[in-house]
Design a protein around this motif. Structure first.
Motif, PDB file in Angstrom:
ATOM      1  N   GLY A  74       0.829  -1.049  -0.079  1.00 24.67           N
ATOM      2  CA  GLY A  74       0.079  -0.189  -0.054  1.00 24.67           C
ATOM      3  C   GLY A  74       0.723   1.286   0.026  1.00 24.67           C
ATOM      4  O   GLY A  74       0.456   2.370  -0.917  1.00 24.67           O
ATOM      5  N   THR A  75       1.949   1.136   0.704  1.00 28.48           N
ATOM      6  CA  THR A  75       2.808   2.287   0.823  1.00 28.48           C
ATOM      7  C   THR A  75       3.533   2.750  -0.672  1.00 28.48           C
ATOM      8  O   THR A  75       3.263   3.938  -1.116  1.00 28.48           O
ATOM      9  CB  THR A  75       4.134   2.161   1.940  1.00 28.48           C
ATOM     10  OG1 THR A  75       3.544   1.496   2.951  1.00 28.48           O
ATOM     11  CG2 THR A  75       4.492   3.454   2.176  1.00 28.48           C
ATOM     12  N   MET A 161      -7.309  10.374   4.117  1.00 27.42           N
ATOM     13  CA  MET A 161      -7.472   8.890   4.388  1.00 27.42           C
ATOM     14  C   MET A 161      -8.771   8.773   5.076  1.00 27.42           C
ATOM     15  O   MET A 161      -9.176   9.326   6.236  1.00 27.42           O
ATOM     16  CB  MET A 161      -6.220   8.691   5.255  1.00 27.42           C
ATOM     17  CG  MET A 161      -5.827   7.078   5.532  1.00 27.42           C
ATOM     18  SD  MET A 161      -6.872   6.530   6.661  1.00 27.42           S
ATOM     19  CE  MET A 161      -6.123   6.955   8.234  1.00 27.42           C
ATOM     20  N   ASP A 187      -6.160   7.873   0.162  1.00 25.08           N
ATOM     21  CA  ASP A 187      -5.624   6.848   0.637  1.00 25.08           C
ATOM     22  C   ASP A 187      -6.679   5.967   1.435  1.00 25.08           C
ATOM     23  O   ASP A 187      -7.453   6.156   2.372  1.00 25.08           O
ATOM     24  CB  ASP A 187      -4.644   7.245   1.855  1.00 25.08           C
ATOM     25  CG  ASP A 187      -3.964   6.258   2.865  1.00 25.08           C
ATOM     26  OD1 ASP A 187      -4.401   5.092   2.461  1.00 25.08           O
ATOM     27  OD2 ASP A 187      -3.105   6.418   3.555  1.00 25.08           O
ATOM     28  N   GLU A 190      -7.310   1.278   4.093  1.00 22.93           N
ATOM     29  CA  GLU A 190      -8.179   0.827   5.105  1.00 22.93           C
ATOM     30  C   GLU A 190      -9.746   0.561   4.806  1.00 22.93           C
ATOM     31  O   GLU A 190     -10.633   0.236   5.542  1.00 22.93           O
ATOM     32  CB  GLU A 190      -8.017   1.804   6.332  1.00 22.93           C
ATOM     33  CG  GLU A 190      -6.817   1.980   7.059  1.00 22.93           C
ATOM     34  CD  GLU A 190      -6.703   2.712   8.189  1.00 22.93           C
ATOM     35  OE1 GLU A 190      -7.671   3.400   8.585  1.00 22.93           O
ATOM     36  OE2 GLU A 190      -5.492   2.690   8.641  1.00 22.93           O
ATOM     37  N   SER A 211      -4.452  -0.975   0.137  1.00 22.13           N
ATOM     38  CA  SER A 211      -3.418  -2.103   0.800  1.00 22.13           C
ATOM     39  C   SER A 211      -4.016  -3.502   1.023  1.00 22.13           C
ATOM     40  O   SER A 211      -5.295  -3.396   1.701  1.00 22.13           O
ATOM     41  CB  SER A 211      -2.871  -1.547   2.141  1.00 22.13           C
ATOM     42  OG  SER A 211      -2.169  -2.439   2.836  1.00 22.13           O
ATOM     43  N   LYS A 216      -5.236  -5.972   6.943  1.00 15.41           N
ATOM     44  CA  LYS A 216      -6.260  -5.326   6.324  1.00 15.41           C
ATOM     45  C   LYS A 216      -7.433  -6.157   6.101  1.00 15.41           C
ATOM     46  O   LYS A 216      -7.607  -7.344   6.598  1.00 15.41           O
ATOM     47  CB  LYS A 216      -5.781  -4.647   5.078  1.00 15.41           C
ATOM     48  CG  LYS A 216      -4.688  -3.559   5.105  1.00 15.41           C
ATOM     49  CD  LYS A 216      -5.211  -2.416   6.251  1.00 15.41           C
ATOM     50  CE  LYS A 216      -4.295  -1.226   5.831  1.00 15.41           C
ATOM     51  NZ  LYS A 216      -2.933  -1.199   6.453  1.00 15.41           N
TER      52      LYS A 216
HETATM   53  C1  LIG Z   1      -1.915  -0.038   5.977  1.00 15.03           C
HETATM   54  C2  LIG Z   1      -1.903   1.379   5.522  1.00 15.03           C
HETATM   55  C3  LIG Z   1      -0.985   1.953   4.633  1.00 15.03           C
HETATM   56  C4  LIG Z   1      -0.006   1.288   4.066  1.00 15.03           C
HETATM   57  O1  LIG Z   1      -0.123  -0.201   3.587  1.00 15.03           O
HETATM   58  P1  LIG Z   1       1.021  -1.253   3.617  1.00 15.03           P
HETATM   59  O2  LIG Z   1       0.441  -2.221   2.565  1.00 15.03           O
HETATM   60  O3  LIG Z   1       1.376  -1.698   4.898  1.00 15.03           O
HETATM   61  O4  LIG Z   1       2.386  -0.705   3.150  1.00 15.03           O
HETATM   62  C5  LIG Z   1      -1.049   3.137   4.029  1.00 15.03           C
HETATM   63  N1  LIG Z   1      -2.067   3.744   4.922  1.00 15.03           N
HETATM   64  C6  LIG Z   1      -2.654   3.542   5.895  1.00 15.03           C
HETATM   65  C7  LIG Z   1      -3.855   4.616   6.386  1.00 15.03           C
HETATM   66  C8  LIG Z   1      -2.739   2.286   6.280  1.00 15.03           C
HETATM   67  O5  LIG Z   1      -3.652   1.899   7.266  1.00 15.03           O
END
Ligand SMILES: *Cc1c(COP(=O)(O)O)cnc(C)c1O
Length: 380
Positions: A74-75, A161, A187, A190, A211, A216
């Motif tokens: 996700g990042t 987000m 974002d 979640e 993500s 998740k």
């Molecule tokens: C989990 C999450 C991410 C990142 O996801 P990864 O797959 O762990 O890199 C980004 N933003 C939010 C708000 C998250 O909860």
């Protein structure tokens, strides 16, 4: 909260087989093993394969978008999404301080800086009203976009987000960002499955990022996705995340600086099996949310429910406690009984790398930081 003992009993009856009750654990009750074995038998375990294609189609269908691109996490999805809407080194990105660190790291990986704007009390996500107040004071429209009068830097994106799966007030945010010519990257890490006025979160801005990490709502082990309705951006997303290689049967030609951010077929296989179960997982979680709603109502405690005109995926459920002292007692008592509740994140400007960043008065964010606690929310 007076009756933590009763809550502990309620949670234990929901997860009778669990010694330790985590916030959110994956469950594999569908085709996970079948698809994983299939990838091994096929030898296509790595960065190409039919499950990567199928995953992208499934995410497209789920989010009702024109293009989805599978990404390693996700990042990385957020990092590339920001670059795709035009964030350049030295730019600034409006976001919320009440978030997981990855949101803000993705900005920093683009050598840009966050501007922290307050959240709304009802959504716990970026407040369009606070963004408007900030832009009216600091925004300056120039030919190529919006600039920050205080720093002289370009504000090249807005990154809301959807906290714990509760959608941000998107209509108002879109209206303000259009007025100031600032693209929106959601974002939606979640909020897979959540809806705002009938539209899926992640599909409302220029780009959405998801993500599929292990904690998740559904998981690929580790993984992410970029979604968009702009086919040009979609094409570019695939190109940049696959080393910017120009398609050719044997030549190695890369036409810009790309990334190796591909999701392996092995992970995509797991995700496909999980996505098949998203409706039943959401149903299961909504039933739990209903139980919590009833319970906390009798306790006089605010359990967070979806707002009118939205559908929440109830990824992580939470309550708002009276004050910090109540929160500390709650965390201590539940965790000592092996029910792994936890507080919401520390605000991003409390972290050393983001302490110097510009921010407005964070009245709502600080209020929520003191009071919000997550409850066990996994599928039973
Ligand atoms: C989990 C999450 C991410 C990142 O996801 P990864 O797959 O762990 O890199 C980004 N933003 C939010 C708000 C998250 O909860």
């Amino acid at each position: 909260m007076k009756n933590i003992g009763e809550l502990i009993s309620l949670v234990k009856t929901q997860y009778p087989e669990k010694e330790i009750i985590a916030l959110h654990e994956p469950v594999f009750r569908g085709n996970e093993k079948k698809y994983l074995l299939d990838t091994i038998d096929s030898t296509f375990v790595s960065s190409v394969g039919k499950y990567v294609d199928r995953f992208e189609e499934m995410v497209q269908a789920q989010t009702n978008t024109k293009k989805a691109v599978a990404v390693v996490n996700g990042t990385a999805s957020l990092q590339v999404a920001l670059r795709l809407v035009g964030v350049k080194p030295g730019d600034e990105v409006i976001t919320q301080a009440l978030t997981f660190v990855a949101t803000v790291n993705a900005i920093a990986y683009n050598d840009a800086s966050p501007i922290f704007i307050d959240v709304d009390l009802d959504t716990m996500g970026l407040s369009p009203f606070a963004v408007e107040i900030f832009l009216n004071e600091y925004g300056e429209m120039r030919e190529d976009g919006c600039y920050n009068k205080q720093t002289g830097k370009k504000i090249s994106a807005c990154l809301p987000m959807h906290t714990f799966g509760f959608p941000v007030h998107m209509d108002k945010l879109i209206e303000i960002c259009e007025k100031w010519n600032i693209p929106i990257v959601e974002d939606a890490a979640e909020s897979l499955g959540s809806e705002y006025k009938g539209q899926k979160t992640g599909s409302l801005g220029q780009i959405g990022a998801f993500s599929f990490n292990g904690n998740k709502i559904v998981t690929s082990g580790g993984g992410g996705a970029i979604v968009t309705n702009d086919l040009e951006i979609g094409k570019k997303a695939k190109h940049l995340t696959t080393t910017a290689k120009v398609p050719h049967s044997f030549e190695f030609m890369h036409d810009e600086l790309g990334y190796n951010f591909r999701m392996p077929n092995l992970n995509a296989a797991l995700a496909c099996a999980q996505l098949e179960q998203l409706p039943s997982i959401m149903k299961n979680k909504r039933e739990l949310a209903l139980l919590y709603t009833e319970f906390f109502r009798t306790q006089g405690v605010k359990f967070r429910q979806e707002l009118p005109n939205t559908k929440a995926n109830y990824w992580l459920m939470c309550v708002e406690l009276e004050n910090m002292k109540d929160k500390e007692i709650f965390l201590k008592e539940t965790n000592s009984k092996k029910i792994l509740t936890r507080p919401i994140w520390q605000l991003m400007y409390r972290l050393p790398m983001y302490s110097h960043c510009q921010r407005d008065e964070q009245i709502n964010a600080e209020f929520l930081e003191e009071r919000i606690v997550n409850l066990p929310s996994g599928v039973r």
